[in-house]
Motif scaffolding. Structure first.
Motif, PDB file in Angstrom:
ATOM      1  N   LEU A  66      52.759  46.732  64.191  1.00 21.14           N
ATOM      2  CA  LEU A  66      52.830  46.829  62.737  1.00 21.14           C
ATOM      3  C   LEU A  66      51.496  47.238  62.131  1.00 21.14           C
ATOM      4  O   LEU A  66      51.450  47.923  61.103  1.00 21.14           O
ATOM      5  CB  LEU A  66      53.282  45.497  62.136  1.00 21.14           C
ATOM      6  CG  LEU A  66      54.706  45.052  62.505  1.00 21.14           C
ATOM      7  CD1 LEU A  66      55.021  43.717  61.836  1.00 21.14           C
ATOM      8  CD2 LEU A  66      55.726  46.095  62.095  1.00 21.14           C
ATOM      9  N   ALA A  67      50.367  46.836  62.747  1.00 26.09           N
ATOM     10  CA  ALA A  67      49.048  47.211  62.223  1.00 26.09           C
ATOM     11  C   ALA A  67      48.849  48.714  62.300  1.00 26.09           C
ATOM     12  O   ALA A  67      48.359  49.359  61.363  1.00 26.09           O
ATOM     13  CB  ALA A  67      47.946  46.469  62.985  1.00 26.09           C
ATOM     14  N   ALA A  68      49.221  49.316  63.456  1.00 29.26           N
ATOM     15  CA  ALA A  68      49.085  50.770  63.595  1.00 29.26           C
ATOM     16  C   ALA A  68      49.970  51.491  62.586  1.00 29.26           C
ATOM     17  O   ALA A  68      49.578  52.505  62.004  1.00 29.26           O
ATOM     18  CB  ALA A  68      49.446  51.192  65.023  1.00 29.26           C
ATOM     19  N   LEU A  69      51.174  50.950  62.378  1.00 27.97           N
ATOM     20  CA  LEU A  69      52.089  51.573  61.429  1.00 27.97           C
ATOM     21  C   LEU A  69      51.534  51.480  60.004  1.00 27.97           C
ATOM     22  O   LEU A  69      51.639  52.422  59.215  1.00 27.97           O
ATOM     23  CB  LEU A  69      53.449  50.886  61.502  1.00 27.97           C
ATOM     24  CG  LEU A  69      54.609  51.631  60.840  1.00 27.97           C
ATOM     25  CD1 LEU A  69      54.868  52.927  61.558  1.00 27.97           C
ATOM     26  CD2 LEU A  69      55.856  50.770  60.863  1.00 27.97           C
ATOM     27  N   ALA A  70      50.894  50.333  59.666  1.00 27.50           N
ATOM     28  CA  ALA A  70      50.299  50.191  58.338  1.00 27.50           C
ATOM     29  C   ALA A  70      49.152  51.181  58.155  1.00 27.50           C
ATOM     30  O   ALA A  70      49.009  51.815  57.101  1.00 27.50           O
ATOM     31  CB  ALA A  70      49.808  48.760  58.138  1.00 27.50           C
ATOM     32  N   ASN A  71      48.291  51.333  59.189  1.00 24.24           N
ATOM     33  CA  ASN A  71      47.185  52.302  59.103  1.00 24.24           C
ATOM     34  C   ASN A  71      47.713  53.714  58.880  1.00 24.24           C
ATOM     35  O   ASN A  71      47.176  54.490  58.079  1.00 24.24           O
ATOM     36  CB  ASN A  71      46.343  52.250  60.382  1.00 24.24           C
ATOM     37  CG  ASN A  71      45.407  51.048  60.397  1.00 24.24           C
ATOM     38  OD1 ASN A  71      44.870  50.656  59.362  1.00 24.24           O
ATOM     39  ND2 ASN A  71      45.216  50.451  61.569  1.00 24.24           N
ATOM     40  N   GLU A  72      48.776  54.059  59.609  1.00 23.93           N
ATOM     41  CA  GLU A  72      49.339  55.410  59.503  1.00 23.93           C
ATOM     42  C   GLU A  72      49.835  55.698  58.083  1.00 23.93           C
ATOM     43  O   GLU A  72      49.517  56.737  57.499  1.00 23.93           O
ATOM     44  CB  GLU A  72      50.500  55.552  60.491  1.00 23.93           C
ATOM     45  CG  GLU A  72      51.267  56.868  60.363  1.00 23.93           C
ATOM     46  CD  GLU A  72      52.540  56.858  61.202  1.00 23.93           C
ATOM     47  OE1 GLU A  72      53.408  57.700  60.924  1.00 23.93           O
ATOM     48  OE2 GLU A  72      52.648  56.021  62.131  1.00 23.93           O
ATOM     49  N   ASN A  73      50.598  54.765  57.496  1.00 25.96           N
ATOM     50  CA  ASN A  73      51.163  55.005  56.172  1.00 25.96           C
ATOM     51  C   ASN A  73      50.116  54.932  55.074  1.00 25.96           C
ATOM     52  O   ASN A  73      50.182  55.673  54.095  1.00 25.96           O
ATOM     53  CB  ASN A  73      52.292  53.997  55.895  1.00 25.96           C
ATOM     54  CG  ASN A  73      53.579  54.381  56.576  1.00 25.96           C
ATOM     55  OD1 ASN A  73      54.347  55.197  56.076  1.00 25.96           O
ATOM     56  ND2 ASN A  73      53.806  53.823  57.750  1.00 25.96           N
ATOM     57  N   ILE A  74      49.122  54.047  55.219  1.00 26.15           N
ATOM     58  CA  ILE A  74      48.037  54.002  54.234  1.00 26.15           C
ATOM     59  C   ILE A  74      47.262  55.307  54.257  1.00 26.15           C
ATOM     60  O   ILE A  74      46.872  55.850  53.211  1.00 26.15           O
ATOM     61  CB  ILE A  74      47.128  52.787  54.507  1.00 26.15           C
ATOM     62  CG1 ILE A  74      47.866  51.503  54.119  1.00 26.15           C
ATOM     63  CG2 ILE A  74      45.819  52.897  53.740  1.00 26.15           C
ATOM     64  CD1 ILE A  74      47.116  50.235  54.443  1.00 26.15           C
TER      65      ILE A  74
END
Length: 723
Positions: free
Chosen positions: A569-577
């Protein structure tokens, strides 16, 4: 017993002391009849009839309040002495009284009770009359299938009873119902036989009404020549009637039909006669309408000063009568006329007045015309910003009219489909009953003794049981198909609404901007403002189109099954931010997350990415400059709660954490002039979460306190701890 199917229900009334004395006299007469009654049984039915008679007299005099207690008393007395025919008539007249009063729900309740009682009573007394009144109420409530069912059954009953006049009246009413829904073939199929029957009956009043309705059907079907023929046939019959309002209407119909055909010289005498009749009758509202139509003819004849004088007179009359809709249309016509005469300021004044009257009553046609006139006047003055605003207002009204037209067409088609389904089901049941009867008769002829008779009865019972099971399964299948059709119809309506309004609106704005660029050179500050506004519009349109494609794929089952996997989920949050950083910087909103990398979920990456991107974009849109959007995650048991919290405007009322229902949230414009939300992004996010076994929640402390959206996803089956 008279029931009118005209679009408006005319309320007769007697003014002043005469009407009040009539009400008091009717009550006194009914009380004297009660006191003078003879033996109990005969006296009771006589009293019921007397009360009904007095109540109907009061209704004809417009004394609804005085009539209602007498009618309720007649019903109660009829119930007490088991006088079913009297109770049915009381319910019918009560329904008619509520209909005249405009209380459609109460009218329908009385008439539905009357129909049920008439069906239970031997001989079904008064059933056709109650059904006909119920059909009128359903038509006033825009219940197209219900109106047709009631009136068609009444028509069959009148035909079987040989009541030719009632049958003609019912056909006339059905023709008006079909015509009002745009079903011209069936309208003619009812009105033409009704006209033939009125000619046989030599009923000039009903014949004139049928001829006028036939003319109206052809006029609405853009066949002014045939409309003119039927209006002309009706005129001599209407002249014999005492109703001057009907005569003025017929003369106006003839004038409008000639005008539609371009026969202006033939139209003018009919307009002048209609004006004279309306003046003699003292009908201010009707005279205002006729004058407004006549002014259009004078405009077509290029007699602009006379047209202006006529419109001014029409405006004054309509202001006194309180006919807001016609007054708004007249003001728009007056504005266009002033524009032709070169009176720009006066044209703008009249257009503003028309717009102010049309907006509260949602008269979209007047709003479109007034908005277009104001846009043209402002563009001529060089006020391009206001011209663009009025152009968008006119286009929005046009889109609403288009959507309403399509919705009405879909409603008519759906009503036809439901009626055809009901008729096919009834025919299938009838055929099944006939086959069953034939089978039983064949079995009875083959009986030769008690033993075979019992066996045949047992076989027949088994066949009935099996048939009942088959019918039950068939009904369940039909119900499932109906539910699926309803759901598909709702999806289609939503898709048409978004495409027809929210997606076309930005394109019209782009077209208006290009028109501005094609005109005189704009100052740099205005060009920068319009460019920034266009950029916001295109960004919103692209996001809407992407969400629309995802949503359509989900609705049509083209998205494929979910493919869950271990998800960081952290990688996914970085990607969308990272994807939305530019949009956040433009809105002066800071984006951040507090995930550590240990948040491993078991979910479809594409679905979670879609939900998170929509939630972040939504938070940026509704957060003012200087605000923050924070992504966090918290584990509760076997579920990760991935939260997107903003410091934006919040929800209209404090909302504890609960399941998201996008349809209950308000559709609002974003910060900084961004486009109004369609609600599709949240709808898509909720559907994507549910489809992948997750859940989407929402919470807010209230206005100005920000909003938090929370996505629940399962914890990964195996969590890899980073070294």
């Amino acid at each position: 017993m008279e029931i009118s199917f005209t679009p408006e229900i005319r309320r007769a009334g007697l003014a002043g002391a005469g009407a009040r004395l009539l009400g008091v006299a009717a009550v006194l007469v009914s009380l004297l009849l009660l006191l003078a009654a003879g033996p109990p049984a005969a006296a009771d039915t006589t009293q019921v009839r007397a009360l009904l008679h007095q109540g109907q007299d009061l209704l004809r005099a417009g004394q609804n309040d005085a009539a209602r207690p007498l009618l309720l008393q007649a019903r109660t007395l009829a119930q007490k002495v088991h006088f079913e025919a009297g109770e049915i008539e009381a319910l019918r007249v009560l329904g008619k009284a509520e209909l005249v009063h405009g209380s459609f729900a109460e009218a329908r309740a009385f008439l539905t009770q009357g129909v049920a009682l008439a069906r239970r009573t031997p001989g079904q007394p008064g059933l056709a009359d109650v059904l006909l009144a119920l059909g009128q109420v359903a038509n006033e409530q825009d219940d197209y299938p219900g109106a047709l069912r009631a009136c068609e059954e009444a028509l069959r009953l009148y035909h079987d009873q040989g009541k030719l006049r009632d049958e003609a009246r019912t056909r006339n009413g059905l023709g008006i119902i079909y015509s009002s829904r745009g079903d011209f073939p069936r309208a003619l199929a009812m009105l033409l036989p009704a006209l033939h029957q009125t000619q046989q009956l030599r009923d000039s009043a009903l014949q004139a009404n049928c001829l006028t309705n036939l003319g109206g059907v052809y006029f609405r079907n853009n066949d002014a020549r045939k409309a003119l023929y039927y209006f002309g046939q009706a005129l001599p019959l209407v002249r014999r009637q005492p109703d001057q309002g009907a005569l003025a209407d017929c003369l106006t119909n003839l004038a409008v039909a000639h005008q539609q055909l371009g026969e202006f010289r033939q139209a003018e005498p009919f307009y002048q006669q209609a004006i004279a009749v309306s003046e003699r009758a003292g009908e201010q509202a009707q005279l205002g309408v006729v004058l407004s139509d006549y002014a259009q003819l004078l405009t077509d004849l290029k007699r602009l000063p006379a047209a202006q004088t006529t419109l001014e007179r029409a405006r004054a009359l309509l202001e006194k009568s309180g006919d807001v809709g016609t007054l708004a249309a007249t003001l728009v016509a007056l504005g266009h006329l002033h524009q032709q005469l070169g009176h720009g300021a006066e044209a703008e004044t009249q257009a503003h007045r028309a717009l102010a009257l049309a907006t509260p009553i949602k008269d979209w046609s007047v709003q479109e015309s007034a908005g277009g006139l104001l846009a043209s006047l402002r563009k001529r003055r060089g006020d391009y910003k206001e011209a663009l605003r009025y152009t968008e207002l006119a286009q929005a009204a046009h889109d609403t009219l288009f959507t309403q037209s399509k919705a009405e067409e879909m409603g008519r088609l759906q009503g036809d489909y439901q009626l055809s389904q009901e008729r096919e089901r009834a025919q299938a049941l009838a055929r099944t009953g006939e086959r069953q009867q034939q089978r039983l008769q064949a079995q009875q002829r083959q009986l030769w003794g008690l033993g075979l008779g019992l066996a045949a009865a047992a076989l027949a019972g088994l066949a009935l049981w099996r048939l009942n099971r088959l019918l039950g399964r068939k009904n369940q299948q039909i119900e499932r198909q109906r539910a699926e059709l309803t759901e598909l119809n709702a999806t289609k309506d939503r898709l048409f609404s978004i495409i027809g309004h929210d997606l076309r609106g930005p394109l019209h704005s782009l077209h208006a901007f290009v028109e501005l660029l094609a005109g005189p050179p704009l100052p740099p500050d205005k060009l920068a403002h319009y460019t920034q506004r266009l950029t916001h519009t295109l960004d919103h349109t692209l996001a809407l189109l992407e969400n629309l494609l995802h949503w359509a794929a989900l609705q049509m089952g083209a998205a494929g099954p979910p493919r869950p996997e271990n998800l960081d989920l952290a990688a996914l949050a970085n990607e969308n931010i990272g994807l939305l950083t530019a949009a956040a910087e433009a809105a002066q909103v800071s984006l951040a997350h507090s995930l550590t990398g240990e948040e491993q979920a078991w979910a479809d990456p594409a679905a979670v990415r879609l939900v998170l991107r929509n939630l972040l974009a939504n938070a940026i849109k509704f957060t003012p400059a200087g605000g923050t959007v924070q992504v966090s995650a918290r584990r509760t048991g076997a579920v990760w709660q991935l939260a997107v919290a903003d410091t934006g405007r919040g929800l209209p009322a404090p909302t504890p954490l609960q399941e998201l229902r996008p349809e209950t949230l308000p559709r609002r414009a974003g910060e900084g002039g961004q486009a109004r939300s369609t609600g599709l992004g949240l709808q898509l996010s909720r559907d994507a979460a549910a489809r992948n076994g997750g859940q989407l929640l929402v919470a807010s402390a209230g206005p100005g306190q920000g909003t938090t959206f929370t996505l629940k996803v399962p914890v990964a089956e195996t969590v890899e701890v980073p070294v």
